[in-house]
Design an enzyme around this catalytic site. Structure first.
Site, PDB file in Angstrom:
ATOM      1  N   CYS A   1       0.831  -1.195   0.000  1.00 33.02           N
ATOM      2  CA  CYS A   1       0.000   0.000   0.000  1.00 33.02           C
ATOM      3  C   CYS A   1       0.875   1.258   0.000  1.00 33.02           C
ATOM      4  CB  CYS A   1      -0.956   0.097   1.181  1.00 33.02           C
ATOM      5  SG  CYS A   1      -2.156  -1.237   1.216  1.00 33.02           S
TER       6      CYS A   1
ATOM      7  N   ARG B   1       4.211  -0.567  -4.418  1.00 32.21           N
ATOM      8  CA  ARG B   1       3.806  -0.967  -3.070  1.00 32.21           C
ATOM      9  C   ARG B   1       2.468  -1.696  -3.055  1.00 32.21           C
ATOM     10  NH1 ARG B   1       6.814   1.810   0.610  1.00 32.21           N
ATOM     11  NH2 ARG B   1       5.310   1.345   2.248  1.00 32.21           N
TER      12      ARG B   1
ATOM     13  N   TRP C   1      -2.580  -2.882  -1.729  1.00 31.64           N
ATOM     14  CA  TRP C   1      -2.213  -4.305  -1.762  1.00 31.64           C
ATOM     15  C   TRP C   1      -3.071  -4.919  -0.664  1.00 31.64           C
ATOM     16  CZ3 TRP C   1      -0.053  -8.008   1.544  1.00 31.64           C
ATOM     17  CH2 TRP C   1       0.499  -9.138   0.934  1.00 31.64           C
TER      18      TRP C   1
ATOM     19  N   ASN D   1      -1.836   2.705   5.458  1.00 26.45           N
ATOM     20  CA  ASN D   1      -0.955   1.591   5.114  1.00 26.45           C
ATOM     21  C   ASN D   1      -0.594   0.907   6.420  1.00 26.45           C
ATOM     22  OD1 ASN D   1       1.040  -0.123   4.062  1.00 26.45           O
ATOM     23  ND2 ASN D   1       2.621   1.447   4.317  1.00 26.45           N
ATOM     24  N   GLY D   2      -0.841  -0.401   6.500  1.00 25.37           N
ATOM     25  CA  GLY D   2      -0.535  -1.138   7.730  1.00 25.37           C
ATOM     26  C   GLY D   2      -1.670  -2.081   8.044  1.00 25.37           C
TER      27      GLY D   2
ATOM     28  N   GLU E   1      18.569 -17.630  -5.334  1.00 28.56           N
ATOM     29  CA  GLU E   1      18.150 -16.306  -5.793  1.00 28.56           C
ATOM     30  C   GLU E   1      17.704 -16.359  -7.255  1.00 28.56           C
ATOM     31  OE1 GLU E   1      17.186 -13.685  -4.591  1.00 28.56           O
ATOM     32  OE2 GLU E   1      17.398 -12.220  -6.194  1.00 28.56           O
TER      33      GLU E   1
ATOM     34  N   LYS F   1      13.949 -15.221  -8.446  1.00 28.31           N
ATOM     35  CA  LYS F   1      13.694 -14.220  -9.493  1.00 28.31           C
ATOM     36  C   LYS F   1      12.791 -14.818 -10.559  1.00 28.31           C
ATOM     37  CE  LYS F   1      14.712 -11.557  -7.939  1.00 28.31           C
ATOM     38  NZ  LYS F   1      15.158 -10.736  -6.852  1.00 28.31           N
TER      39      LYS F   1
ATOM     40  N   GLU G   1       9.059 -15.439  -9.254  1.00 29.67           N
ATOM     41  CA  GLU G   1       8.223 -14.288  -8.919  1.00 29.67           C
ATOM     42  C   GLU G   1       7.789 -13.476 -10.134  1.00 29.67           C
ATOM     43  OE1 GLU G   1      11.690 -11.404  -7.075  1.00 29.67           O
ATOM     44  OE2 GLU G   1       9.639 -10.947  -6.560  1.00 29.67           O
TER      45      GLU G   1
ATOM     46  N   HIS H   1      18.498 -36.914  -2.738  1.00 32.19           N
ATOM     47  CA  HIS H   1      17.750 -37.218  -1.503  1.00 32.19           C
ATOM     48  C   HIS H   1      16.264 -36.883  -1.651  1.00 32.19           C
ATOM     49  CE1 HIS H   1      21.536 -38.091   0.398  1.00 32.19           C
ATOM     50  NE2 HIS H   1      21.998 -36.929  -0.035  1.00 32.19           N
TER      51      HIS H   1
ATOM     52  N   LYS I   1       6.298  -4.419  -3.318  1.00 36.99           N
ATOM     53  CA  LYS I   1       7.727  -4.301  -3.060  1.00 36.99           C
ATOM     54  C   LYS I   1       8.072  -4.222  -1.578  1.00 36.99           C
ATOM     55  CE  LYS I   1      12.007  -2.644  -4.718  1.00 36.99           C
ATOM     56  NZ  LYS I   1      12.463  -3.986  -5.107  1.00 36.99           N
TER      57      LYS I   1
HETATM   58  C1  F6R Z   1      12.332 -10.385  -4.430  1.00 35.24           C
HETATM   59  C2  F6R Z   1      12.269  -9.291  -3.479  1.00 35.24           C
HETATM   60  C3  F6R Z   1      11.841  -9.589  -2.094  1.00 35.24           C
HETATM   61  C4  F6R Z   1      12.581  -8.685  -1.094  1.00 35.24           C
HETATM   62  C5  F6R Z   1      12.022  -8.906   0.326  1.00 35.24           C
HETATM   63  C6  F6R Z   1      12.779  -8.101   1.348  1.00 35.24           C
HETATM   64  O1  F6R Z   1      12.801  -9.967  -5.671  1.00 35.24           O
HETATM   65  O2  F6R Z   1      12.525  -8.170  -3.803  1.00 35.24           O
HETATM   66  O3  F6R Z   1      12.023 -10.934  -1.780  1.00 35.24           O
HETATM   67  O4  F6R Z   1      13.936  -8.992  -1.135  1.00 35.24           O
HETATM   68  O5  F6R Z   1      10.668  -8.541   0.347  1.00 35.24           O
HETATM   69  O6  F6R Z   1      12.726  -6.736   1.063  1.00 35.24           O
HETATM   70  P1  F6R Z   1      13.737  -5.726   1.736  1.00 35.24           P
HETATM   71  O7  F6R Z   1      15.092  -6.026   1.199  1.00 35.24           O
HETATM   72  O8  F6R Z   1      13.239  -4.378   1.343  1.00 35.24           O
HETATM   73  O9  F6R Z   1      13.665  -5.960   3.205  1.00 35.24           O
END
Ligand code: F6R
Length: 591
Positions: free
Chosen positions: A2, A27, A71, A97-98, A464, A468, A471, A487, A586
């Site tokens: 949000c 957001r 969101w 937001n929250g 990682e 990527k 997602e 395993h 994000k």
């Molecule tokens: C994936 C991604 C998320 C963030 C996670 C932590 O591409 O961006 O997995 O890494 O939400 O976010 P921060 O680093 O802002 O605490």
């Protein structure tokens, strides 16, 4: 998670709010809404869908207003649940937001006193609580209302008959942009940059009153001063700059981000002040998502160069494990500095007496306020939900910490530092030669399952890479230590599950080749990420994504950039919404 905006000034509020909300879209993007005060009425608009798809919207000529991009947490995305939410009279509107954790009880109490609710959200209780406490003084009514709520909030409230905005924060971010005869309150700095670079970061418990000629901040009922800070980012940093997606633009910014982060902490020597490490007996990393993967690489690096035990915990799991002690250094990594789970882990660590160092990208973020020590990544604003350049910047800081604390011979250290300085050029070469990555992505886009494997430092790289991919392309992708396949996961391999192998030229190389042969024997297509001069690997795999040869520890950079591009082009081939993957946001400011 949000985004909220409030504007008061000389411009038409709806256009400022809509353009600012667009910059906060990362957001949340399931619905949006705006309320503008015109004469003594509120004009309100709420829509399902992404604010980014909106050209402009006329919500009246008012100069004061609030807006929200959502969101969903409580109540599914719908016009009814979109913010702003209003009280019974329709005179008070708020954006939030929250999460209000005691909203159900409050709602029942308010309903029993005759309030009629229009949405399923937790937020609406705040509008009704303000209404109950309002007697002409909005600031006082907001303060009174907030005494009742539990949970986390950043809010902006507006009253149809008042020439002011009242905002407050507790465990959710909020900044005030201080312009020339205009003010803008928002969840994050990109929303403000079009209007001013002068910002005040509000702190937990702050309540802000903004009117056309000034503002006041209160804490515990008393007026206080908070410093105005100047944002070093420009508006261009928060725009696409000709790229089709923010994600691609941000991957392409990586060389500059490495240079900027290095120039912060490396001259001839590493300039990091390592006083955070005095007297410690262990290091515990905490983070979420991509930042958690950076921690795993950090553990590998610190254990390689420094004689100190290192643990890595998901921030959300941190409390379920052995608590830190006074001799523990807790290192949190968080791009946004606002991730609720990470912040909570940091608070708990501090309560237990541990020292807390945070590595973050955002000046003034909540993480910087909780931590005892702060190291900044210089990645600039990252808009795409998928973290790319910020992850690489985190790794750069981790290399520097590990080398700063290390006792390896000076010549060896100097060699590695020399090589670090070459990384911008190395990454540029990957970005300039994406042909094979694009070719492989066209193939991977046809599959629904992928396995990523690696060993040693290659294992977190695989994790990682898989994150990527899943997602943004929605392909089910799992990262595994290569040695673990036999395993269990072997059962999943075969023609329908390609395997992406991160092949690092260190002591894991030979055994990785064996693992690759085992995978090939199960008929999976294998894509290897390997050094440009590695002839051997071509004998065993179907495709090789070649990256410049470096010291194996820097494979975390080269392989990760290649895997970010692989995910990007695969998602593009599948026609996915790359910058705004479904169900994600994000900055995850709820636990
Ligand atoms: C994936 C991604 C998320 C963030 C996670 C932590 O591409 O961006 O997995 O890494 O939400 O976010 P921060 O680093 O802002 O605490």
């Amino acid at each position: 998670m949000c985004g909220i905006v409030g504007y008061i000034g000389f411009r038409k509020a709806d256009s400022v709010i809509i353009s600012s909300l667009k910059r906060l879209e990362y957001r949340g993007y399931d619905s949006w809404g705006v309320a503008v005060k015109e004469e003594n009425e509120l004009k309100l608009i709420k829509k399902v869908g992404a604010i980014g798809d909106v050209e402009a919207y006329d919500v009246g000529n008012g100069r004061i207003g609030i807006g929200h991009t959502r969101w969903a947490t409580h109540g599914k995305p719908s016009e009814r649940n979109a913010h702003p939410h209003t009280d019974c009279s329709g005179k008070i509107a708020i954006v939030h937001n929250g999460i209000i954790s005691n909203f159900q009880t409050l709602r029942e109490e308010l309903e029993s006193r005759g309030h009629v609710f229009k949405s399923e959200t937790d937020t609406e209780v705040i509008a009704h609580l303000i209404e109950e406490n309002y007697n002409g003084d909005l600031l006082n009514a907001v303060m009174k209302a907030l005494e009742k709520v539990r949970g986390s909030y950043a809010i902006v409230a507006l009253h149809a008959e008042k020439e002011e905005l009242v905002a407050a924060r507790y465990k959710s971010p909020l900044v005030l942009g201080v312009g020339d005869e205009e003010y803008i309150v928002a969840s994050d700095v990109p929303a403000i940059l079009d209007y001013t670079k002068r910002v005040v970061y509000l702190e937990d418990g702050d309540v802000l009153r903004v009117y056309d000629s000034g503002y006041e901040i209160f804490h515990d009922g008393k007026a206080i001063d908070r410093k105005i800070e100047i944002i070093p980012w420009s508006i261009e940093d928060a725009e696409k700059g000709g790229y089709e997606h923010f994600m691609l633009k941000e991957i392409h910014e990586t060389p500059k981000v490495i240079e900027d982060t290095l120039s912060e902490y490396l001259d001839d020597e590493i300039t990091i002040d390592a006083s955070f490490a005095f007297g410690i007996s262990e290091i515990v990393f905490v983070a979420c998502g991509t930042s958690y993967h950076a921690c795993l690489i950090g553990k590998y690096l610190i254990e390689k160069f420094v004689d100190i035990p290192v643990k890595v915990e998901y921030a959300s799991e941190f409390i379920y494990h052995q608590p830190p002690t006074g001799r523990t250094l807790v290192i949190s990594i968080t791009q946004s500095g606002e991730t609720a789970d990470t912040l909570e882990a940091m608070r708990i660590a501090k309560k237990k007496g541990a020292k807390v160092l945070t590595i973050t990208n955002v000046l003034g973020s909540t993480a910087t306020r909780i931590a005892d020590f702060v190291l900044y990544t210089r990645a600039g604003p990252e808009i795409s939900v998928a973290a790319t350049k910020s992850f690489i910047a985190q790794l750069i800081v981790l290399y520097l910490i590990a080398l700063k604390l290390s006792h390896i011979p000076r010549t060896e250290k100097m060699e590695l530092l020399k090589e670090i300085k070459l990384l911008p050029e190395v990454v540029k070469r990957i970005l300039d030669d994406k042909e094979e990555i694009e070719r492989v992505s066209k193939l991977l886009a046809k599959y629904e399952n992928l396995m990523y494997i690696g060993r040693g430092i290659g294992y977190p790289i695989a994790l990682e890479g898989a994150l990527k991919m899943k997602e943004i392309s929605y392909i089910h992708a799992e990262g595994y230590p290569a040695g673990e396949l036999k395993h269990g996961p072997f059962a999943l391999l075969g023609e329908k599950t390609p395997v992406v192998a991160s092949l690092v030229r260190d002591h894991t190389y030979e055994i990785m080749l064996n693992n690759i042969k085992e995978v090939k024997a199960r008929d999976s297509i294998v894509v290897a990420v390997a050094d440009e001069d590695d002839e051997e690997v071509s004998k065993y795999v179907d495709f090789v994504i070649r990256v410049p040869k470096t010291n194996p520890i820097f494979s975390a950079i080269t392989h990760s950039v290649a895997l970010q591009l692989l995910a990007y082009y695969t998602a593009k081939e599948r026609g996915c919404e790359i910058d705004k993957p479904r169900n994600l946001a994000k900055s995850v400011t709820v636990e």
